[in-house]
Design a protein around this motif. Structure first.
Motif, mmCIF file in Angstrom:
data_model
loop_
_atom_site.group_PDB
_atom_site.id
_atom_site.type_symbol
_atom_site.label_atom_id
_atom_site.label_comp_id
_atom_site.label_asym_id
_atom_site.label_seq_id
_atom_site.Cartn_x
_atom_site.Cartn_y
_atom_site.Cartn_z
ATOM 1 N N HIS A 72 0.824 -1.208 0.000
ATOM 2 C CA HIS A 72 0.000 0.000 0.000
ATOM 3 C C HIS A 72 0.858 1.258 0.000
ATOM 4 O O HIS A 72 0.513 2.254 -0.656
ATOM 5 C CB HIS A 72 -0.941 -0.002 1.204
ATOM 6 N N VAL A 73 1.986 1.235 0.707
ATOM 7 C CA VAL A 73 2.899 2.378 0.696
ATOM 8 C C VAL A 73 3.401 2.636 -0.727
ATOM 9 O O VAL A 73 3.445 3.786 -1.195
ATOM 10 C CB VAL A 73 4.081 2.136 1.656
ATOM 11 N N ALA A 74 3.775 1.557 -1.436
ATOM 12 C CA ALA A 74 4.271 1.712 -2.806
ATOM 13 C C ALA A 74 3.185 2.243 -3.735
ATOM 14 O O ALA A 74 3.448 3.081 -4.606
ATOM 15 C CB ALA A 74 4.794 0.377 -3.329
ATOM 16 N N LYS A 75 1.959 1.765 -3.575
ATOM 17 C CA LYS A 75 0.880 2.149 -4.470
ATOM 18 C C LYS A 75 0.400 3.583 -4.247
ATOM 19 O O LYS A 75 -0.129 4.203 -5.169
ATOM 20 C CB LYS A 75 -0.302 1.192 -4.314
ATOM 21 N N THR A 76 0.563 4.123 -3.039
ATOM 22 C CA THR A 76 0.068 5.475 -2.753
ATOM 23 C C THR A 76 1.166 6.530 -2.810
ATOM 24 O O THR A 76 0.891 7.713 -2.623
ATOM 25 C CB THR A 76 -0.594 5.531 -1.363
ATOM 26 N N ALA A 77 2.390 6.116 -3.045
ATOM 27 C CA ALA A 77 3.511 7.066 -3.066
ATOM 28 C C ALA A 77 3.238 8.197 -4.051
ATOM 29 O O ALA A 77 2.840 7.965 -5.191
ATOM 30 C CB ALA A 77 4.797 6.339 -3.437
ATOM 31 N N GLY A 78 3.456 9.424 -3.601
ATOM 32 C CA GLY A 78 3.271 10.589 -4.464
ATOM 33 C C GLY A 78 1.847 11.077 -4.577
ATOM 34 O O GLY A 78 1.591 12.083 -5.238
ATOM 35 N N SER A 79 0.905 10.381 -3.930
ATOM 36 C CA SER A 79 -0.493 10.786 -3.984
ATOM 37 C C SER A 79 -0.866 11.544 -2.707
ATOM 38 O O SER A 79 -0.138 11.501 -1.706
ATOM 39 C CB SER A 79 -1.395 9.556 -4.113
ATOM 40 N N PRO A 80 -2.011 12.234 -2.686
ATOM 41 C CA PRO A 80 -2.447 12.907 -1.453
ATOM 42 C C PRO A 80 -2.715 11.929 -0.306
ATOM 43 O O PRO A 80 -2.760 12.338 0.851
ATOM 44 C CB PRO A 80 -3.742 13.616 -1.883
ATOM 45 N N GLN A 81 -2.894 10.643 -0.636
ATOM 46 C CA GLN A 81 -3.155 9.617 0.383
ATOM 47 C C GLN A 81 -1.888 8.841 0.756
ATOM 48 O O GLN A 81 -1.968 7.745 1.315
ATOM 49 C CB GLN A 81 -4.213 8.635 -0.113
ATOM 50 N N ALA A 82 -0.717 9.389 0.484
ATOM 51 C CA ALA A 82 0.541 8.674 0.719
ATOM 52 C C ALA A 82 0.698 8.277 2.176
ATOM 53 O O ALA A 82 0.357 9.029 3.097
ATOM 54 C CB ALA A 82 1.718 9.539 0.286
ATOM 55 N N THR A 83 1.212 7.060 2.365
ATOM 56 C CA THR A 83 1.470 6.540 3.707
ATOM 57 C C THR A 83 2.920 6.079 3.790
ATOM 58 O O THR A 83 3.651 6.085 2.805
ATOM 59 C CB THR A 83 0.542 5.348 4.018
ATOM 60 N N ARG A 84 3.336 5.654 4.972
ATOM 61 C CA ARG A 84 4.681 5.115 5.151
ATOM 62 C C ARG A 84 4.645 4.030 6.223
ATOM 63 O O ARG A 84 3.715 3.964 7.039
ATOM 64 C CB ARG A 84 5.681 6.213 5.544
ATOM 65 N N SER A 85 5.675 3.194 6.211
ATOM 66 C CA SER A 85 5.842 2.201 7.268
ATOM 67 C C SER A 85 6.472 2.870 8.477
ATOM 68 O O SER A 85 7.483 3.557 8.363
ATOM 69 C CB SER A 85 6.742 1.060 6.782
ATOM 70 N N ALA A 86 5.862 2.651 9.648
ATOM 71 C CA ALA A 86 6.357 3.263 10.878
ATOM 72 C C ALA A 86 7.077 2.265 11.769
ATOM 73 O O ALA A 86 7.364 2.570 12.929
ATOM 74 C CB ALA A 86 5.201 3.900 11.645
#
Length: 337
Positions: free
Chosen positions: A253-267
């Protein structure tokens, strides 16, 4: 992974697939697929047809005669390595799913099976089935080895041999602009609201942490959602602080949302086996069939020569690397299998 976690990981990943417009494995029965790319001899392309979930990388992988010689004679004579995958009906990005051509199996697991087959100098034959039928294939001898996110457990060791290749981790996913990081101390969750799947291994761990925090006068709020769309809407709207899920699902999911307004990251990650044991994902074979050691040796060849690290990096799973493959390492105890 354990069965409960496996089922939820598959359903959560399938929901995420619908959200992101990726077609999953469409057949309802066991079947075979060609490799994700038509590789020249001595090369394997990983991350192909991934719909943005991976970085396509072509790796040089020569046949290693000394390791091939360790294989049972029947496997060498056949000239094929039959790799079992358990990703029907919906697929589970990024570990195993249907690629952008809507017919070819792609993912980290089939790619590793193809890399190992190249070390053996064998043609990889990928067979996809339901989770239960994957093991039936191994039991019957129709499948040589399962590469399907299978967790090493002491219970499974009664029927199977293992060669480890990846850490079995859970992960926390947060909004990209959130600086919170989990380093393994459950007390870092005090005051947080975290979503988790019901009936999963990660829920069990989170409930234990919640009880400990409550005993210390602190609060951890746990939320449940029916599918991934709702979970990520809650995360993006600040109704939850984090999502606790299988680490590969987080990486996808992090890879798929990268660069979008919904971007996430692994914490941060946490062992699926808990604080006292690092869970391990393993190549799985029928007990005493003579394949576990050559499999471990092939994986260790890939580790030593760099292809292993590049395979993990292509699929954004570098945080699940192991130092080396072990034959039948300690697994989840019978009380937690």
């Amino acid at each position: 992974m354990p069965r409960t976690a496996s089922r939820l990981a598959l359903s959560a990943a399938a929901a995420a697939t619908l959200l992101l417009g990726l077609t999953g494995c469409g057949s309802g029965s066991s079947g075979s697929s060609a490799a994700a790319a038509a590789d020249a001899k001595g090369t394997v392309t990983v991350g192909a047809l991934s719909n943005g979930a991976a970085h396509q990388t072509t790796l040089k992988v020569p046949e290693v005669a000394a390791i091939r010689a360790e294989l049972p004679a029947a496997v060498r004579k056949r000239g094929q390595l039959v790799v079992g995958l358990g990703f029907l009906p919906a697929g589970s990005p990024p570990i195993g799913y249907t690629g952008t051509d809507q017919k070819t199996l792609t993912g980290s697991e089939p790619d590793l099976g193809r890399l190992v087959a190249a070390v053996f100098g064998l043609k990889p034959v990928l067979t996809n089935a339901t989770w239960d039928n994957l093991f039936i294939g191994i039991d019957s001898g129709k499948t040589d080895v399962g590469f399907s996110n299978i967790t090493d457990t002491e219970q499974r060791k009664q029927k199977y041999d293992f060669a480890s290749y990846r850490q079995d981790n859970l992960g926390f996913e947060v909004r990209k602009d959130d600086s919170w990081t989990f380093t393994g101390d459950y007390r870092q969750l005090a005051g947080k609201t975290v979503a988790v799947g019901s009936g999963t291994n990660q829920e069990k761990i989170l409930l234990e942490w919640q009880a400990r925090l409550k005993a210390a006068g602190k609060k951890l709020t746990i939320k449940y959602y029916q599918e991934a769309n709702s979970t990520y809407l809650a995360l993006n709207s600040h109704r939850i602080d984090a999502y606790f899920a299988p680490n590969p699902s987080v990486a996808y999911h992090v890879a798929k949302t990268a660069g979008s307004p919904q971007a996430t990251r692994s914490a941060g990650t946490y062992s699926g086996a808990g604080a006292s044991l690092q869970g391990l994902i393993c190549a799985t074979t029928k007990k005493d069939d003579g394949l576990a050691k050559p499999l471990a040796d092939a994986i260790n060849y890939l580790v030593t020569n760099g292809q292993y690290a590049k395979w993990l990096a292509a699929w954004n799973l570098s945080d699940e690397a192991v130092d080396r493959s072990l034959v039948n390492p300690p697994g989840l105890p019978l009380s937690n299998s």
